[in-house]
Every structure is written in C-alpha cells, then in structure tokens.
Motif scaffolding. Structure first.
Motif, mmCIF file in Angstrom:
data_model
loop_
_atom_site.group_PDB
_atom_site.id
_atom_site.type_symbol
_atom_site.label_atom_id
_atom_site.label_comp_id
_atom_site.label_asym_id
_atom_site.label_seq_id
_atom_site.Cartn_x
_atom_site.Cartn_y
_atom_site.Cartn_z
ATOM 1 N N ALA A 32 0.781 -1.298 -0.139
ATOM 2 C CA ALA A 32 0.133 -0.021 0.022
ATOM 3 C C ALA A 32 0.992 1.264 -0.074
ATOM 4 O O ALA A 32 1.924 1.379 0.487
ATOM 5 C CB ALA A 32 -1.101 -0.016 1.225
ATOM 6 N N PRO A 33 0.218 2.393 -0.601
ATOM 7 C CA PRO A 33 1.213 3.630 -0.568
ATOM 8 C C PRO A 33 1.275 3.958 0.897
ATOM 9 O O PRO A 33 0.575 3.647 1.913
ATOM 10 C CB PRO A 33 0.087 4.494 -1.199
ATOM 11 N N ASP A 34 2.231 4.733 0.969
ATOM 12 C CA ASP A 34 2.674 5.514 2.308
ATOM 13 C C ASP A 34 1.617 6.431 2.848
ATOM 14 O O ASP A 34 0.863 6.898 2.111
ATOM 15 C CB ASP A 34 3.937 6.319 2.370
ATOM 16 N N LYS A 35 1.534 6.462 4.326
ATOM 17 C CA LYS A 35 0.615 7.393 4.866
ATOM 18 C C LYS A 35 1.192 8.334 5.818
ATOM 19 O O LYS A 35 2.181 8.114 6.448
ATOM 20 C CB LYS A 35 -0.575 6.314 5.439
ATOM 21 N N GLU A 36 0.510 9.524 5.939
ATOM 22 C CA GLU A 36 0.746 10.237 7.043
ATOM 23 C C GLU A 36 -0.101 9.982 8.299
ATOM 24 O O GLU A 36 -1.231 9.901 8.214
ATOM 25 C CB GLU A 36 0.315 11.736 6.570
ATOM 26 N N ARG A 37 0.782 9.895 9.563
ATOM 27 C CA ARG A 37 0.033 9.445 10.675
ATOM 28 C C ARG A 37 0.412 10.550 11.800
ATOM 29 O O ARG A 37 1.475 10.997 11.891
ATOM 30 C CB ARG A 37 0.521 7.975 11.063
ATOM 31 N N GLY A 38 -0.526 10.452 12.891
ATOM 32 C CA GLY A 38 -0.297 11.441 13.948
ATOM 33 C C GLY A 38 -0.286 13.011 13.499
ATOM 34 O O GLY A 38 -0.567 13.367 12.488
ATOM 35 N N ARG A 39 -0.507 13.701 14.706
ATOM 36 C CA ARG A 39 -0.267 15.155 14.473
ATOM 37 C C ARG A 39 0.697 15.874 13.676
ATOM 38 O O ARG A 39 0.563 16.729 12.940
ATOM 39 C CB ARG A 39 -0.382 15.868 15.931
ATOM 40 N N PHE A 45 5.552 3.633 6.812
ATOM 41 C CA PHE A 45 5.696 2.770 5.671
ATOM 42 C C PHE A 45 4.681 1.526 6.225
ATOM 43 O O PHE A 45 4.517 1.303 7.373
ATOM 44 C CB PHE A 45 7.122 2.247 5.535
ATOM 45 N N THR A 46 4.281 0.736 5.399
ATOM 46 C CA THR A 46 3.827 -0.563 5.707
ATOM 47 C C THR A 46 4.695 -1.392 6.258
ATOM 48 O O THR A 46 5.932 -1.374 5.959
ATOM 49 C CB THR A 46 2.824 -1.223 4.619
ATOM 50 N N ALA A 47 4.416 -2.397 7.003
ATOM 51 C CA ALA A 47 5.322 -3.568 7.686
ATOM 52 C C ALA A 47 6.121 -4.115 6.545
ATOM 53 O O ALA A 47 7.049 -4.614 6.601
ATOM 54 C CB ALA A 47 4.661 -4.658 8.553
ATOM 55 N N VAL A 48 5.316 -4.550 5.287
ATOM 56 C CA VAL A 48 6.041 -5.260 4.270
ATOM 57 C C VAL A 48 7.140 -4.337 3.629
ATOM 58 O O VAL A 48 8.039 -4.696 3.219
ATOM 59 C CB VAL A 48 4.879 -5.701 3.144
ATOM 60 N N ASN A 55 15.765 -5.118 2.911
ATOM 61 C CA ASN A 55 16.598 -6.345 2.315
ATOM 62 C C ASN A 55 16.721 -5.947 0.679
ATOM 63 O O ASN A 55 16.774 -6.984 -0.064
ATOM 64 C CB ASN A 55 15.530 -7.548 2.518
ATOM 65 N N ASN A 56 16.433 -4.657 0.316
ATOM 66 C CA ASN A 56 17.029 -4.216 -0.933
ATOM 67 C C ASN A 56 16.031 -4.980 -2.045
ATOM 68 O O ASN A 56 16.438 -5.377 -3.182
ATOM 69 C CB ASN A 56 18.575 -4.664 -1.021
ATOM 70 N N ILE A 57 14.869 -5.052 -1.630
ATOM 71 C CA ILE A 57 13.863 -5.474 -2.624
ATOM 72 C C ILE A 57 12.918 -4.247 -3.350
ATOM 73 O O ILE A 57 12.621 -3.432 -2.538
ATOM 74 C CB ILE A 57 12.875 -6.620 -1.853
ATOM 75 N N PRO A 58 12.951 -4.340 -4.414
ATOM 76 C CA PRO A 58 12.090 -3.169 -5.179
ATOM 77 C C PRO A 58 10.878 -3.183 -4.740
ATOM 78 O O PRO A 58 10.172 -4.228 -4.505
ATOM 79 C CB PRO A 58 12.265 -3.623 -6.725
ATOM 80 N N VAL A 59 10.128 -1.932 -4.642
ATOM 81 C CA VAL A 59 8.770 -1.825 -4.039
ATOM 82 C C VAL A 59 8.003 -0.995 -4.786
ATOM 83 O O VAL A 59 8.474 0.037 -5.246
ATOM 84 C CB VAL A 59 9.046 -1.159 -2.620
ATOM 85 N N LEU A 60 7.027 -1.524 -5.104
ATOM 86 C CA LEU A 60 5.791 -0.808 -6.108
ATOM 87 C C LEU A 60 4.742 -0.469 -5.060
ATOM 88 O O LEU A 60 4.205 -1.316 -4.227
ATOM 89 C CB LEU A 60 5.291 -1.642 -7.114
ATOM 90 N N GLN A 61 4.132 0.766 -5.177
ATOM 91 C CA GLN A 61 3.245 1.201 -4.262
ATOM 92 C C GLN A 61 2.085 1.702 -5.169
ATOM 93 O O GLN A 61 1.805 3.030 -5.231
ATOM 94 C CB GLN A 61 3.576 2.199 -3.325
ATOM 95 N N PRO A 62 1.160 1.254 -5.916
ATOM 96 C CA PRO A 62 0.437 2.053 -6.824
ATOM 97 C C PRO A 62 -0.916 2.332 -5.903
ATOM 98 O O PRO A 62 -1.532 1.687 -5.036
ATOM 99 C CB PRO A 62 -0.132 0.417 -7.625
ATOM 100 N N ALA A 63 -1.387 3.205 -6.410
ATOM 101 C CA ALA A 63 -2.816 3.960 -5.820
ATOM 102 C C ALA A 63 -3.772 3.219 -6.559
ATOM 103 O O ALA A 63 -4.819 2.970 -5.833
ATOM 104 C CB ALA A 63 -2.744 5.254 -6.106
#
Length: 299
Positions: A32-39, A45-48, A55-63
């Motif tokens: 999932a895409p990154d989120k803004e949290r808190g005040r 980031f997601t845990a994944v 671990n230097n794995i390429p990440v895709l975060q499509p909306a």
C-alpha cells in the motif's frame, strides 16, 4: 521461481521472509502507499515495505491497481508467480499476468470465512478450530481452487493478537510448501464447494460496539476477536471505553448495563449474565489493567 509478492501488514512479513530465505527469487514487492500518521503527519511505511527496503527488494506502491503504468511495471518483473498475503483484491488484468498464475494465503479453511476478516470472525463466532488455505486466484474473491490447507486449534485464551501470530508463522511455512509444489508441477487443485461458504466481511464500527442486550458469551468472544485492534468498546456518558480482556463472571448479579467496581474487580451486566473486565482503555488514555483503572477512573 521468480515471484512478485503482494502484502501490507505484519501478518505478511513472515511469509515474505521465508520466501526470501528460500531458493526462490523475489523480484519485487507490491504494498500500500505510504501514509501520514499522527499530529506531526509523519510518513509511515507498511510493515511489508519496511522489510523490503531493509532487504533491498524493489517496492511498488500503486494507488490504482488497474493503472497501465503499474501493469507494465509488473510485466517487466518477468515473474513466474504472484503471491498474495493480506493485500487488496487484485483485478483480473493483474492476477493473470504470470504464467504460473497468482496464489493467495487466506486465514481460514475455505470456503468457510470468505472475506476480509476471517480470523476476527472465527473468534467472534466462538469457533474452536480454524486454519489456513492457499489457493489460485480467480475473478470472484476467495473462490479459487484450493492447493493446501492446514487446521489450527483456537485455544480458549486466544485473542486476535495471539491467533494472528500463530497463523502468521504457520502460514509462512504453508506458503513456502505451496510455492515448491507449483515449481515442481505437483499441485492437485481442489475446487471449493460454494454451498459450504460463510462470510467474513470487513469489521465495521458497529461490529465493535458492545450492546447490553448481547449474551455474555457473545460479548466475551467479540472482545477476543477484536483485541488488540480495532478493539470492542462500550459507551458511558458520552465517552468510549475500549475493552481488551474479559471473563464470564459467576456469583454476581447485575442488570444489563449495570456496573459494579470494587475490590473484587470491575463487572458489567449484560442480557444473561455478568462480564468481568480485566483490561480496558478509557477514551484518550492508554490501555491498562482493571485494577489500575479503578484507582483513578469510574464507569
């Protein structure tokens, strides 16, 4: 096998880790895409994603999962198989890309508890047993042919947190075994019997509200199924109190909604009996034991 892994919460991390440690190759992670949290609106980031970055794995975060750019990015990964653990519903244009298909790890013994919250509803419904299923994706959600299943006993003191952890560990092993079978060409697919299907829809706010007309066993199981997140709650005088741990009390009588708090504990009446609350969280405060709560608060 070259794999693209789809997942979001910590439940999926152990599966990703086990595949990464195997002889299979993780070409990319989709989360999932990154989120803004808190005040302070700090980006989280997601845990994944956190695991993938370390671990230097390429990440895709499509909306949008149907976007042409995202689909082209997936095709460029040249994966043999897509693996899905606790992610969104994939459109057909995505899950049909790899030649070996796409598989999902689901937290129930399908076709029972199809849907977004199988672990929660198994606990809420007082099940004594649940399990894990790996299956091939098809257009209708959670209906694909079964590859492997493993039964898991639900202990009386299990809540969502403990069962989630137990299933995360066993699910990672089951998923690795499934991928090995696919690579070896030894999969024996089992069609699901739709007539045996039961629903496990996403948990709503209404599902978390403890109504005083409920039976004590239903209250106790609902608390188990929603602890630690999102948490069952009661409302008193316009304030919300989340309830995390309970037991069914004997030897005490209270009317529905009536409270007794004293040296023996914190008790609340429901339709057919009394619940003892042992952990809770007043609105705007931290989670605490009932003894600590009673030294500074009242229901």
């Amino acid at each position: 096998m070259r794999i693209v892994f789809f997942g979001t919460p910590d439940f999926a991390v152990k599966s990703l880790e086990r595949l990464l440690e195997s002889n299979h190759e993780i070409t990319a992670v989709v989360t999932a895409p990154d989120k803004e949290r808190g005040r302070g609106k700090k980006i989280s980031f997601t845990a994944v994603k956190e695991f993938a970055v370390k671990n230097n794995i390429p990440v895709l975060q499509p909306a949008l999962l149907k976007s042409e750019n995202f689909i082209e990015s997936l095709k460029s990964c040249d994966a043999d198989l897509f693996v899905v653990v606790a992610f969104r519903i994939l459109p057909e244009a995505v899950f049909t890309i790899p030649p070996q298909g796409s598989i999902n790890l689901h937290g129930s013994l399908l076709p029972r508890y199809r849907g977004a919250a199988p672990i929660q509803w198994a606990l809420i419904n007082g099940e004594k047993e649940t399990g894990l299923t790996t299956f091939f994706l098809k257009k209708k959600v959670d209906t694909g042919n079964i590859i492997l299943q493993e039964k898991i006993t639900i202990d009386p003191d299990d809540d969502l947190g403990s069962l989630w952890e137990k299933m995360s560990d066993k699910g990672a092993r089951l998923l690795k075994k499934t991928v090995d079978l696919i690579e070896a060409g030894n999969v024996k697919e089992i069609p699901q019997e739709d007539i045996e299907a039961t629903p496990a829809p996403k948990i709503s706010k209404e599902d978390c509200n403890l109504d005083y007309t409920m039976s004590v066993i239903n209250v106790h199981n609902r608390v188990r199924g929603l602890s630690p997140h999102p948490g069952a709650f009661i409302e008193r005088e316009g304030k919300k109190f989340k309830i995390y741990k309970t037991s069914i009390a004997g030897g005490i009588k209270l009317k529905p909604g009536e409270v007794y708090q004293g040296k023996d504990g914190l008790f609340l009446g429901f339709s057919d009996g009394v619940i003892e609350i042992t952990e809770l969280q007043p609105e705007g405060r931290k989670r605490m034991a009932a003894g600590d709560f009673m030294r500074g608060y009242k229901l």
